[in-house]
Write a protein that holds these residues in place. Structure first.
Motif, PDB file in Angstrom:
ATOM      1  N   ALA A   1       0.820  -1.217   0.000  1.00 55.31           N
ATOM      2  CA  ALA A   1       0.000   0.000   0.000  1.00 55.31           C
ATOM      3  C   ALA A   1       0.854   1.268   0.000  1.00 55.31           C
ATOM      4  CB  ALA A   1      -0.955  -0.005   1.193  1.00 55.31           C
ATOM      5  N   ASP A   2       1.991   1.232   0.685  1.00 55.71           N
ATOM      6  CA  ASP A   2       2.858   2.409   0.749  1.00 55.71           C
ATOM      7  C   ASP A   2       3.512   2.726  -0.588  1.00 55.71           C
ATOM      8  OD1 ASP A   2       2.289   2.766   3.448  1.00 55.71           O
ATOM      9  OD2 ASP A   2       4.020   1.576   4.095  1.00 55.71           O
ATOM     10  N   LYS A   3       3.587   1.747  -1.470  1.00 53.27           N
ATOM     11  CA  LYS A   3       4.238   1.931  -2.767  1.00 53.27           C
ATOM     12  C   LYS A   3       3.243   1.991  -3.921  1.00 53.27           C
ATOM     13  CE  LYS A   3       8.358  -0.371  -1.138  1.00 53.27           C
ATOM     14  NZ  LYS A   3       9.158  -1.574  -1.196  1.00 53.27           N
TER      15      LYS A   3
ATOM     16  N   SER B   1      -1.399  -3.731   3.242  1.00 53.22           N
ATOM     17  CA  SER B   1      -0.720  -2.922   4.246  1.00 53.22           C
ATOM     18  C   SER B   1      -0.476  -3.839   5.426  1.00 53.22           C
ATOM     19  CB  SER B   1      -1.584  -1.728   4.657  1.00 53.22           C
ATOM     20  OG  SER B   1      -0.912  -0.965   5.643  1.00 53.22           O
ATOM     21  N   GLY B   2       0.755  -4.321   5.535  1.00 52.01           N
ATOM     22  CA  GLY B   2       1.034  -5.370   6.514  1.00 52.01           C
ATOM     23  C   GLY B   2       0.268  -6.603   6.081  1.00 52.01           C
ATOM     24  N   GLY B   3      -0.537  -7.137   6.974  1.00 55.62           N
ATOM     25  CA  GLY B   3      -1.353  -8.295   6.630  1.00 55.62           C
ATOM     26  C   GLY B   3      -2.769  -7.938   6.245  1.00 55.62           C
ATOM     27  N   GLU B   4      -3.074  -6.640   6.140  1.00 55.19           N
ATOM     28  CA  GLU B   4      -4.434  -6.201   5.854  1.00 55.19           C
ATOM     29  C   GLU B   4      -4.606  -5.876   4.371  1.00 55.19           C
ATOM     30  OE1 GLU B   4      -6.602  -2.243   7.160  1.00 55.19           O
ATOM     31  OE2 GLU B   4      -6.549  -3.702   8.802  1.00 55.19           O
ATOM     32  N   ILE B   5      -5.676  -6.381   3.783  1.00 56.73           N
ATOM     33  CA  ILE B   5      -5.983  -6.112   2.385  1.00 56.73           C
ATOM     34  C   ILE B   5      -6.697  -4.763   2.287  1.00 56.73           C
ATOM     35  CG2 ILE B   5      -7.306  -6.847   0.366  1.00 56.73           C
ATOM     36  CD1 ILE B   5      -6.984  -9.738   1.411  1.00 56.73           C
ATOM     37  N   HIS B   6      -6.105  -3.827   1.525  1.00 56.24           N
ATOM     38  CA  HIS B   6      -6.713  -2.509   1.323  1.00 56.24           C
ATOM     39  C   HIS B   6      -7.493  -2.423   0.026  1.00 56.24           C
ATOM     40  CE1 HIS B   6      -4.662   0.299   4.367  1.00 56.24           C
ATOM     41  NE2 HIS B   6      -4.797  -0.905   4.877  1.00 56.24           N
ATOM     42  N   PHE B   7      -7.156  -3.291  -0.915  1.00 54.12           N
ATOM     43  CA  PHE B   7      -7.852  -3.293  -2.203  1.00 54.12           C
ATOM     44  C   PHE B   7      -7.672  -4.677  -2.805  1.00 54.12           C
ATOM     45  CE2 PHE B   7      -8.423  -2.553  -6.739  1.00 54.12           C
ATOM     46  CZ  PHE B   7      -9.421  -1.595  -6.799  1.00 54.12           C
ATOM     47  N   HIS B   8      -8.751  -5.247  -3.316  1.00 54.16           N
ATOM     48  CA  HIS B   8      -8.714  -6.560  -3.962  1.00 54.16           C
ATOM     49  C   HIS B   8      -9.668  -6.475  -5.135  1.00 54.16           C
ATOM     50  CE1 HIS B   8     -10.143 -10.736  -4.572  1.00 54.16           C
ATOM     51  NE2 HIS B   8      -8.878 -11.010  -4.383  1.00 54.16           N
TER      52      HIS B   8
END
Length: 88
Positions: free
Chosen positions: A18-20, A55-62
């Motif tokens: 997510a950061d990239k 973001s880490g182990g969390e899905i922000h977009f799929h």
């Protein structure tokens, strides 16, 4: 034949941190980006493949990549996007 008309027999998953992940919001709902456009220069990625933003182990977009053209991909996640609806 345009890329969006090619059908992959086996879809791939394109994973990005997510950061990239740099994207433009095409559509949004409640402040979350549901359709995004982002640069894609990997020739192995095709329409029908999936993009997952973590973001880490969390899905922000799929979402499924529905269109590839001129070095840009468009993907849709209408159910669980956590990406903010902004232009980065």
């Amino acid at each position: 034949m345009p890329d969006e008309q090619r059908v992959a027999n086996n879809s791939q998953t394109y994973v990005v941190d997510a950061d990239k992940f740099s994207y433009e919001t095409v559509e949004q709902e409640n402040g979350q980006a549901t359709v995004v456009r982002f640069a894609m220069d990997d020739s192995r990625v095709q329409a029908g493949d999936v993009v997952v933003v973590l973001s880490g182990g969390e899905i922000h977009f799929h979402g499924m990549i529905g269109r590839l053209a001129d070095g840009w991909a468009t993907a849709t996640d209408r159910r669980g996007s956590l990406l903010p609806a902004t232009v980065q």
